[in-house]
Design a protein around this motif. Structure first.
Motif, mmCIF file in Angstrom:
data_model
loop_
_atom_site.group_PDB
_atom_site.id
_atom_site.type_symbol
_atom_site.label_atom_id
_atom_site.label_comp_id
_atom_site.label_asym_id
_atom_site.label_seq_id
_atom_site.Cartn_x
_atom_site.Cartn_y
_atom_site.Cartn_z
ATOM 1 N N PRO A 1 0.551 -1.316 0.441
ATOM 2 C CA PRO A 1 0.173 0.239 0.382
ATOM 3 C C PRO A 1 0.750 1.224 -0.170
ATOM 4 N N ALA B 1 2.348 0.659 7.468
ATOM 5 C CA ALA B 1 1.082 0.241 7.272
ATOM 6 C C ALA B 1 -0.065 -0.659 7.834
ATOM 7 N N GLY C 1 -3.813 1.651 9.702
ATOM 8 C CA GLY C 1 -4.914 1.193 8.651
ATOM 9 C C GLY C 1 -4.922 1.063 7.732
ATOM 10 N N ARG C 2 -3.942 0.832 7.660
ATOM 11 C CA ARG C 2 -4.053 -0.432 5.994
ATOM 12 C C ARG C 2 -3.357 -2.125 6.194
ATOM 13 N N GLU C 3 -3.699 -2.402 4.730
ATOM 14 C CA GLU C 3 -3.768 -3.834 5.745
ATOM 15 C C GLU C 3 -1.836 -4.230 5.424
ATOM 16 N N THR D 1 -4.541 5.561 14.570
ATOM 17 C CA THR D 1 -4.354 5.683 12.769
ATOM 18 C C THR D 1 -4.009 6.951 12.863
#
Length: 489
Positions: free
Chosen positions: A86, A460, A464-466, A486
């Motif tokens: 990401p 990541a 707040g991302r994968e 986040t």
């Protein structure tokens, strides 16, 4: 299996060592990191140039503040199916300062805190600058990382409520030993992610981590190219009697006449001549022989490509999940539905499977894949290569198979009781066994990748991302309060 201690941090003249908390981990596949004229990664006029890794590709990677930018060239043949790196958003523009006190407070900083265990980064200073701007990084000294002191520090909350653990190198940061329930239970509830160097994760109970809501990310992708290259050399060694040839060329003879100051031993002409005459009968071309790969993951796929395209081998594989037909067609790999069938049809078996399974009970021994029973299924005179984990092989049974001639040659980079090599297997070194010291993944590029990938996994998850390379999502228990983390990143 004990954590290997024989893969030292690679250093080279000109390698930059920033005066920052110690950290590191890589993610190949990025085409622009201040590219030098030679296509490497430039670190200054007298710096080490690291070739740009290509085995971790991203479908999306762009940031106005990050030095990493993906070009169209890097997203070509070496992409990993399903892998998405990401984008990293710009660091929060605030004037918070980090002032770590003895009590572990962050001195008013609102940035999430990262506990950095191990050596400082060496290869990715630009990403580190971005990382350090986003997070309050605390790196305990080596003495604090020893088990007893580390436990004491966690109990007294010496480092406060940190949100991530970062272990950038495999050769350091493991001083506290196995991450079992004792250590995991002492972690603050704020911890969201543990990003570590290395492909294996038998040094950490990833199930217990997941049950605490902590994502564990390994760095196996960063080592895939290096391990596959090393495996090629080991496969060749088993077909061409290289241990015997090398030992014969370096065999020495002592002078026949006594002397008060004897000259050093000299290479033995008779041993040389004997090997030149006898090695031919033990050697075979690789082309047309069947290579059986146990575990067709990232490393297994790279080995398959190399051995089929460059050496004309027939590639077979066994895995717990059959791969898509499109991948099988691309690799020219034929699936076998059992280990017994695979080894019966293979002239050389390469072990690439992970160990142990993530859902193993704490403290339980990982399952053995190459056992006395499976060795009985081997073709007479077959070969075995292991670049996975030594604990996957019954070494006593393998020594018996070598002694009996059931297995004609082995090449083992990993061993069940590292750093100790099984004495009966060592007795075959220089004849039918190539034995190395857990070196397959140990390259400068791999260590650069460990650095990068670890930092990006943390950015990541806390953003707040994968996660990029999680291994324990099926055990993950979601924690509350994620928004607070986040928002600060």
């Amino acid at each position: 299996m004990a954590e290997p201690t024989n893969t030292p941090l690679p250093t080279a003249p000109g390698t930059p060592i920033p005066g920052t908390p110690r950290s590191a981990s890589p993610a190949p596949g990025y085409s622009e990191i201040n590219p030098s004229a030679t296509g490497g990664i430039a670190r200054g006029p007298s710096s080490l140039t690291v070739p740009i890794p290509v085995h971790i590709s991203a479908t999306t990677l762009s940031s106005t503040t990050s030095p990493l930018a993906l070009s169209s060239e890097s997203a070509s043949a070496e992409t990993v199916p399903g892998l998405v790196v990401p984008p990293v958003p710009p660091a929060a523009n605030n004037n918070n300062t980090t002032s770590d006190g003895a009590d572990g407070s962050s001195g008013g900083s609102k940035k999430p805190r990262v506990l950095h265990i191990g050596d400082p980064i060496r290869y990715n200073p630009e990403t580190w600058a971005d990382f350090a701007a986003r997070f309050d990084v605390v790196r305990p000294e080596a003495a604090e990382r020893e088990r007893a002191e580390f436990v004491r520090a966690l109990r007294e909350r010496r480092w406060g409520d940190f949100h991530a653990i970062y272990r950038p190198f495999w050769g350091s940061g493991g001083e506290m030993g196995h991450w079992d329930a004792e250590l995991v239970d002492l972690l603050p509830d704020s911890v969201r992610v543990f990003a570590s160097a290395g492909a294996g994760f038998d040094w950490a109970d990833v199930k217990v981590l997941g049950e605490r809501g902590i994502i564990y990310c390994n760095s196996g992708l960063a080592a895939a190219e290096a391990v596959a290259d090393f495996a090629v050399a080991m496969i060749i060694s088993t077909f061409r009697a290289l241990p015997y040839c090398i030992a014969s060329a370096t065999s020495t003879t002592s002078p026949s006449t006594p002397s008060t100051t004897p000259p050093p031993p000299t290479p033995s002409p008779s041993t040389f001549r004997a090997c030149h005459a006898l090695a031919t009968a033990q050697s075979h071309n690789l082309r047309g022989h069947a290579l059986g790969i146990v575990g067709l993951g990232n490393i297994g796929q790279r080995i398959a490509r190399r051995m089929r395209a460059a050496f004309g081998m027939e590639v077979l594989y066994y895995d717990v999940e059959r791969k898509p037909s499109s991948l099988e067609s691309e690799l020219g790999a034929a699936y076998r539905d059992s280990l017994a069938r695979l080894v019966r049809e293979s002239d050389c078996v390469v072990l690439c499977a992970p160990s142990p399974a993530p859902d193993s009970a704490p403290g339980s021994a990982p399952s053995t894949i190459i056992s006395r029973e499976s060795l009985a299924d081997f073709r007479p005179g077959a070969r075995l290569v292991n670049v996975a984990r030594g604990s996957l092989v019954d070494e006593d049974a393998l020594a018996d198979a070598l002694d009996a001639g059931r297995v004609s040659a082995v090449a083992l980079d990993v061993h069940a009781a590292e750093p100790r090599v099984h004495p009966r297997l060592a007795a075959h070194a220089g004849a039918r066994a190539l034995l190395t010291c857990h070196n397959a993944g140990g390259t400068v590029e791999t260590h650069a990748g460990f650095e990068e990938l670890g930092m990006r996994n943390i950015m990541a998850v806390l953003g707040g991302r994968e996660a990029i390379t999680p291994v324990n999502l099926r055990f993950l228990r979601k924690k509350g309060g994620q928004e607070a983390v986040t928002a600060a990143v």
